[in-house]
Design an enzyme around this catalytic site. Sequence first.
Site, PDB file in Angstrom:
ATOM      1  N   ALA A   1       0.872  -1.171   0.000  1.00  0.00           N
ATOM      2  CA  ALA A   1       0.000   0.000   0.000  1.00  0.00           C
ATOM      3  C   ALA A   1       0.912   1.224   0.000  1.00  0.00           C
ATOM      4  CB  ALA A   1      -0.866  -0.010   1.249  1.00  0.00           C
TER       5      ALA A   1
ATOM      6  N   GLY B   1       0.451  -4.842   0.970  1.00  0.00           N
ATOM      7  CA  GLY B   1      -0.727  -4.911   0.093  1.00  0.00           C
ATOM      8  C   GLY B   1      -0.441  -5.647  -1.207  1.00  0.00           C
TER       9      GLY B   1
ATOM     10  N   GLU C   1      -0.818  -9.186  -0.400  1.00  0.00           N
ATOM     11  CA  GLU C   1      -2.256  -9.424  -0.189  1.00  0.00           C
ATOM     12  C   GLU C   1      -3.006  -9.484  -1.523  1.00  0.00           C
ATOM     13  OE1 GLU C   1      -2.255  -6.124   2.723  1.00  0.00           O
ATOM     14  OE2 GLU C   1      -3.432  -7.475   3.991  1.00  0.00           O
TER      15      GLU C   1
ATOM     16  N   GLU D   1       4.095  -5.018   7.585  1.00  0.00           N
ATOM     17  CA  GLU D   1       3.311  -3.951   8.223  1.00  0.00           C
ATOM     18  C   GLU D   1       3.700  -3.668   9.666  1.00  0.00           C
ATOM     19  OE1 GLU D   1       2.076  -6.169   6.122  1.00  0.00           O
ATOM     20  OE2 GLU D   1       0.617  -5.236   4.793  1.00  0.00           O
TER      21      GLU D   1
END
Length: 258
Positions: free
Chosen positions: A69, A114, A117, A137
């Site tokens: 992200a 992300g 993911e 993270e």
Amino acid sequence: MAHTYQTIELKVDDNSIAHLTINRPKKLNALNNQVLDEIDLAIDTIEMDSDVKAILLKGAGDKAFVAGADISELAELDGPGGEEASKKGQTIFDRIEKLDKPVVAVVDGYALGGGAELAMAAHIRVASESAVIGLPEVSLGLIPGYGGTQRLPALVGKAKAFEMILTGQPIKADEALSSGLVNKVTDNAEEAAQSMIHTILKNGPVAVLKALQAIRAAGSPVGFETEATLFGELCETEDFKEGTTAFMEKRKPDFSGK
Ligand code: COA
């Protein structure tokens, strides 16, 4: 409807494969809000376009699938904004997993946060030898928020998921393969992913669709029941008649997709 995208690319090739490319190579394809919105729009198109039979998901450039992200956007989040951002990412990635068309991710280079993911939302992951996959993270004071705490244990088991998420340390291609996080490691991941898609698309189209639906129900209380229902539905299809007849006549099947 055709959209104009700035941060992704969506192209359908002559073999009916949609190539969905996250396209911010200068930022290692980091997922900012615009990328997520454009992926969401691309999924609308992919769902509606009956010419699209499968999806190849990849990152632009030669360094990363997706490096996570976008940290510059994450840094601005407060509590309610963070929960909303997590739900938004979860919803979009869930749409990918729930597509009734096979999605194969080409994990070339970094797939972090992300990015890991996103790759985990695909049905199959083919990695290059340079793949580096991780959920870092906790090193940012966060936890994975786009489904990573749920999908990683499902793929690699809870023990490995605890290790990867709590240490935040990424793993390389060989470890990703041995832990079940990726399906295959090869020196040309995109070619291998395309070849896998060609193999899938030679099979009965309705069977492929129902297989996706049945596997999606794995682990749910209605998993076995779903399998039996879908199995029965397939026994009524022309593809089933053609597949079994072709086998007995010692020829290749010519599926109509009905
Ligand atoms: N969010 C925002 N920008 C990112 C990013 C991310 N997740 N990952 C990389 N970028 C940007 C960098 O800031 C840099 O931008 P700049 O050139 O404007 O400074 C550019 O992409 C290239 O990255 P850089 O760090 O210079 O490349 P590198 O080869 O030295 O390192 C990584 C590669 C992947 C190790 C490093 O970029 C990194 O650690 N990224 C963050 C990974 C992460 O924690 N992701 C999880 C987020 S939840």
